[in-house]
Design a protein around this motif. Structure first.
Motif, PDB file in Angstrom:
ATOM      1  N   UNK A 179      38.600  23.975 -63.999  1.00 52.10           N
ATOM      2  CA  UNK A 179      37.574  22.936 -63.958  1.00 52.10           C
ATOM      3  C   UNK A 179      37.102  22.500 -65.349  1.00 52.10           C
ATOM      4  N   UNK A 180      37.799  22.934 -66.375  1.00 51.56           N
ATOM      5  CA  UNK A 180      37.474  22.541 -67.749  1.00 51.56           C
ATOM      6  C   UNK A 180      36.003  22.843 -68.084  1.00 51.56           C
ATOM      7  N   UNK A 181      35.599  24.077 -67.844  1.00 56.31           N
ATOM      8  CA  UNK A 181      34.210  24.478 -68.048  1.00 56.31           C
ATOM      9  C   UNK A 181      33.941  25.049 -69.428  1.00 56.31           C
ATOM     10  N   UNK A 182      34.986  25.423 -70.131  1.00 54.74           N
ATOM     11  CA  UNK A 182      34.819  26.242 -71.337  1.00 54.74           C
ATOM     12  C   UNK A 182      34.432  25.403 -72.550  1.00 54.74           C
ATOM     13  N   UNK A 183      33.461  25.911 -73.313  1.00 55.94           N
ATOM     14  CA  UNK A 183      33.024  25.309 -74.561  1.00 55.94           C
ATOM     15  C   UNK A 183      33.234  26.317 -75.678  1.00 55.94           C
ATOM     16  N   UNK A 184      34.077  25.977 -76.649  1.00 55.04           N
ATOM     17  CA  UNK A 184      34.315  26.875 -77.773  1.00 55.04           C
ATOM     18  C   UNK A 184      33.109  26.862 -78.712  1.00 55.04           C
ATOM     19  N   UNK A 185      32.992  27.905 -79.506  1.00 53.72           N
ATOM     20  CA  UNK A 185      31.898  28.036 -80.455  1.00 53.72           C
ATOM     21  C   UNK A 185      32.451  27.829 -81.865  1.00 53.72           C
ATOM     22  N   UNK A 186      32.337  26.622 -82.435  1.00 51.66           N
ATOM     23  CA  UNK A 186      32.979  26.347 -83.720  1.00 51.66           C
ATOM     24  C   UNK A 186      32.457  27.199 -84.862  1.00 51.66           C
TER      25      UNK A 186
END
Length: 456
Positions: A179-186
């Protein structure tokens, strides 16, 4: 199978047999539900994440494994020993001084044995544990979660129908990727290089097995974690840009050896050490999710979010979130409501816990935070409250939260005035991540609202 209701093969399925998945499955089994757990590996298997927080004791009690953990002979952990790269400053972090922590002593664990204990407990409470089985796909209808499961060596996948799926697939993120839920932490795009060694000396004094956290002469840091009487887990974490400069085409082993040799305290501790495992590398391991639950699915542990390992939050959060996810599914079954909206409070709780720890982790990758955190004589009242959070009590009381706000105020002041002597480098070559304007509000505890997940 589920003879009580032939519409479903089981009440619930758990994908993943690590601490989050096992904890969830145990909890559901204890509540009397029929549960199947699919684990793609065959235990025992290697895994990193070996240092626990004090609040893990609460999970052990809830899962009924306290006596087994005590009998396993894992090294005891009472806190951490902080050191700068040259050994000139540093101090103890003592969980026994933390507020609102009832059992401060916890453990450093060999994950092969620790994870096995949890998985065996799941079997004991009636969970159908299937190792070497991977959930390859899933779909969600109004009245069921349907899984495709492949056993190792089988060419055809089996289909399993359950009321809901609990995803504990870790970094693989079965549902997060679907579901494309992931947010990376730059700002936490870091690289860990590590292995296990013998002949690493322990700390002197009554608490020889506490974790040692050693700051490099740049934005990197080392962990030294005793995981048995003989073995010590040793690793270095570097921001990605710094890692690229240091590695510069070298092998992982060469890069680890170089960072050890150029960090005097670690070089001395490792002088007679012998490496017993291959050198391993983990990259880009910090991320969160825009939602932690949806229609007939729920995320636990690393399947939802994971933070840089500097404060050893991974396993303890995984168990806690697994237990909470099981309670949510139990409640959903009682009310026959597995909708995304019914899990809203669960999602908010997971996000709040992540953001509480994230603030400390992001802060650690600034020289001002390190100046204050590694100070040999910090304000005792404030730091006692900081240790409370870092011992795992992320949802501490109002007074503790207020004192933690003062701690971060001290760090902000340290950027302009030296309220404690500056110890850590400020130059660009030190490799600290650069904070952008858009990230400033997140660092100060205000994260932009995620778009609604919708009916997934």
């Amino acid at each position: 199978m589920n003879p009580a209701n032939p519409r479903y093969d089981f009440d619930f399925a758990v994908a993943g047999g690590g601490p989050a998945g096992s904890s969830a499955a145990i909890s559901l089994g204890q509540l009397g539900h029929s549960v199947v757990l699919f684990e793609r590996e065959t235990f025992p298997r290697f895994h990193i994440g070996e240092s626990l927080l004090s609040t893990a004791n609460d999970a052990f009690a809830a899962l009924g494994v306290t006596k087994r953990i005590e009998a396993a002979g894992f090294p005891e952990k009472w806190g951490a020993r902080l050191l700068t790269h040259d050994g000139q400053t540093g101090r103890y972090v003592d969980f026994a001084n933390a507020r609102e922590v009832t059992t401060p002593q916890t453990y450093q664990v060999c994950r092969q044995e620790f994870d096995r204990i949890l998985l065996e407990r799941a079997r004991e409470v009636g969970v159908d544990v299937r190792e070497a089985c991977n959930v390859t796909a899933c779909e969600f209808t109004p009245d069921a979660a349907i899984l495709d499961v492949a056993s190792r060596g089988d060419t055809a996948a089996a289909r399993v129908r359950v009321r809901a799926l609990l995803d504990a697939t870790g970094r693989g993120g079965l549902i997060a990727r679907k579901f494309n839920l992931r947010t990376e932490e730059p700002r936490l795009a870091n690289v860990a290089i590590y292995s296990h060694y013998t002949n690493v000396p322990r700390l002197e004094g009554p608490r020889p097995d506490d974790i040692r956290l050693i700051a490099c002469n740049n934005a990197g840091w080392f962990w030294l974690i005793p995981i048995s009487k003989e073995l010590t887990s040793v690793g270095v974490v570097l921001p990605k840009a710094l890692y690229r400069r240091w590695a510069n085409g070298s092998s992982s082993e060469e890069t680890l050896n170089r960072t050890i040799s150029e960090t005097p305290v670690v070089a001395e501790l490792m002088r007679n050490a012998r490496r017993e495992w291959p050198v391993r590398v983990e990259k880009d391991f910090s991320y969160s999710a825009s939602a932690y639950a949806g229609n007939r699915w729920i995320l636990a542990g690393d399947a939802g979010s994971f933070l840089d390992p500097v404060f050893s939050t991974g396993v303890s959060i995984a168990m806690e979130s697994g237990i909470e996810a099981a309670a949510e599914l139990h409640r959903a079954l009682e009310g026959n409501d597995f909708s995304a909206s019914s899990f809203a409070a669960f999602s908010r709780r997971q996000r709040k816990r992540f953001e509480t720890f994230r603030r400390f982790v992001v802060g650690f990758y600034t020289p001002q935070f390190r100046d204050v955190f590694f100070s040999p004589d910090p304000p005792k009242l404030i730091f006692r409250s900081v240790v409370t959070i870092l011992a795992g009590r992320w949802n501490a009381g109002l007074w503790t939260r207020f004192l933690n706000q003062l701690f971060f105020a001290m760090i902000s002041i340290q950027k302009r005035l030296n309220i404690t002597p500056p110890v850590f480098r400020r130059d660009r070559d030190a490799g600290y991540p650069i904070q952008t304007r858009s990230e400033d509000s997140i660092t100060h505890g205000v994260r932009p609202l995620a778009p609604p997940v919708g009916q997934r």
